[in-house]
Design an enzyme around this catalytic site. Sequence first.
Site, PDB file in Angstrom:
ATOM      1  N   ASP A   1      40.503   6.849 -62.173  1.00 25.63           N
ATOM      2  CA  ASP A   1      41.521   6.617 -61.150  1.00 25.63           C
ATOM      3  C   ASP A   1      42.661   7.599 -61.367  1.00 25.63           C
ATOM      4  OD1 ASP A   1      43.695   5.511 -59.583  1.00 25.63           O
ATOM      5  OD2 ASP A   1      42.621   3.598 -59.586  1.00 25.63           O
TER       6      ASP A   1
ATOM      7  N   GLU B   1      43.921   7.116 -50.048  1.00 22.48           N
ATOM      8  CA  GLU B   1      43.662   6.117 -49.008  1.00 22.48           C
ATOM      9  C   GLU B   1      43.970   6.807 -47.683  1.00 22.48           C
ATOM     10  OE1 GLU B   1      42.526   3.080 -49.172  1.00 22.48           O
ATOM     11  OE2 GLU B   1      42.544   2.732 -51.333  1.00 22.48           O
TER      12      GLU B   1
ATOM     13  N   THR C   1      47.220  16.055 -44.239  1.00 20.60           N
ATOM     14  CA  THR C   1      46.860  15.771 -42.855  1.00 20.60           C
ATOM     15  C   THR C   1      47.929  16.248 -41.891  1.00 20.60           C
ATOM     16  OG1 THR C   1      46.500  13.943 -41.281  1.00 20.60           O
ATOM     17  CG2 THR C   1      47.846  13.471 -43.189  1.00 20.60           C
ATOM     18  N   ASP C   2      47.528  16.529 -40.658  1.00 22.06           N
ATOM     19  CA  ASP C   2      48.517  16.881 -39.632  1.00 22.06           C
ATOM     20  C   ASP C   2      49.332  15.679 -39.188  1.00 22.06           C
ATOM     21  OD1 ASP C   2      46.537  15.545 -38.194  1.00 22.06           O
ATOM     22  OD2 ASP C   2      46.289  17.107 -36.672  1.00 22.06           O
TER      23      ASP C   2
ATOM     24  N   ASN D   1      41.881  16.046 -37.346  1.00 24.64           N
ATOM     25  CA  ASN D   1      40.882  14.992 -37.535  1.00 24.64           C
ATOM     26  C   ASN D   1      39.519  15.587 -37.896  1.00 24.64           C
ATOM     27  OD1 ASN D   1      42.978  13.396 -36.391  1.00 24.64           O
ATOM     28  ND2 ASN D   1      41.452  11.952 -35.640  1.00 24.64           N
ATOM     29  N   ASN D   2      38.962  15.118 -39.002  1.00 26.53           N
ATOM     30  CA  ASN D   2      37.646  15.577 -39.433  1.00 26.53           C
ATOM     31  C   ASN D   2      36.536  14.687 -38.877  1.00 26.53           C
ATOM     32  OD1 ASN D   2      37.575  17.345 -42.543  1.00 26.53           O
ATOM     33  ND2 ASN D   2      39.327  17.196 -41.182  1.00 26.53           N
TER      34      ASN D   2
ATOM     35  N   LEU E   1      36.442   6.666 -36.132  1.00 25.39           N
ATOM     36  CA  LEU E   1      36.041   6.539 -34.735  1.00 25.39           C
ATOM     37  C   LEU E   1      34.596   6.961 -34.459  1.00 25.39           C
ATOM     38  CD1 LEU E   1      36.657   5.931 -31.786  1.00 25.39           C
ATOM     39  CD2 LEU E   1      37.700   8.217 -31.606  1.00 25.39           C
TER      40      LEU E   1
ATOM     41  N   ARG F   1      46.634   0.416 -31.074  1.00 24.29           N
ATOM     42  CA  ARG F   1      47.160   0.377 -32.436  1.00 24.29           C
ATOM     43  C   ARG F   1      48.683   0.485 -32.398  1.00 24.29           C
ATOM     44  NH1 ARG F   1      45.520   5.637 -35.235  1.00 24.29           N
ATOM     45  NH2 ARG F   1      43.593   4.573 -35.819  1.00 24.29           N
ATOM     46  N   PRO F   2      49.413  -0.300 -33.206  1.00 28.26           N
ATOM     47  CA  PRO F   2      50.868  -0.138 -33.280  1.00 28.26           C
ATOM     48  C   PRO F   2      51.253   1.264 -33.739  1.00 28.26           C
ATOM     49  CG  PRO F   2      50.178  -2.184 -34.348  1.00 28.26           C
ATOM     50  CD  PRO F   2      48.924  -1.403 -34.047  1.00 28.26           C
TER      51      PRO F   2
END
Length: 346
Positions: free
Chosen positions: A57, A82, A130-131, A184-185, A195, A285-286
């Site tokens: 970890d 995560e 990430t973007d 997004n990958n 998705l 999604r919020p």
Amino acid sequence: MKLLVTGGAGFIGSAVVRRAVAQGHSVVNVDALTYAACLDNIEVVADAPGYTFEQADIRDAAAMAAILKVHRPDAIMHLAAESHVDRSIDGPAAFIDTNVTGTYVLLEAARAYWTEAGKPTDFRFHHISTDEVFGSLGETGFFTEDSPYQPNSPYSASKASSDHLIRAWHETYGLPIVLTNCSNNYGPFQFPEKLIPVVILKALSGQPIPIYGQGDNIRDWLHVEDHAEALLLVLEKASSGSSYNIGGENEMTNLELVQMLCGILDRLRPARKPYAEQITFVTDRPGHDRRYAIDPTRIVEDLGWHPAYTPETGLEQTVQWYLDNEAWLNALLARDGVGERLGAAK
């Protein structure tokens, strides 16, 4: 080179590991094997010369120090994180713990290792981000490496925090770093909470295919193999302290993406009726970001990288892979959260 890759049993990490081994690098794969990790993702390299797996970890300082001392890598590629926005809405603590605290622990272990080695200038700590740290775009414009940080979810906020730690360890301690932010990958081996695998899974099982809101949120889609190629190129050629945005230049709405996937499934695995008839719009999604889009000019001009996959070729290849690997997919269905609606909390 000898690379230490964190999160190498995950989706993007395993693509990096497979490509790095194929290119002749030695790889130490460090993964805690949490819910989204799968050793089947790197089975093809498990017995390859120069490949080693360490279950550990990144939050365990003693373990990180020991692994660095034993394996003495030339570079660290930090992908362990995560990463699911919906899970971050329901349980943000795990994202802060892993993405922020874990990155800090790994940075400190890397700094001690680098210092003990005499601070070699060719060492690199490559942080993969990430973007989503840049927030949400309007109808026009693109994220660049100079875009301001405006994260809107607990996930993106935790990644923004880790990006800032990377920059600070470079500026304060001189640790040689490179930073990349991707769109997004998609592609083979993606855990079935994201998705594209969700759409394929729901379609094949005859269940409603859920789309948030009206499906008009826009994403820039990057095939994971294009991303892995770009990451290794950055690691090998980028100067210390530099950052690169990596995008697929494939913008489409979520609805357009799902309709394209349904059309591909209609051809490859015909059912009694078109899969698009299973599309169902669900509560949004919020804090759902409206649009992401990356300007990859810097990596194109500096390093000569271009994505090889188009939406048509990449999605067809991805759908075919899932159809050919249903055993891999089915083995993950019992894992925590798979098939459930997450991130609906207000």
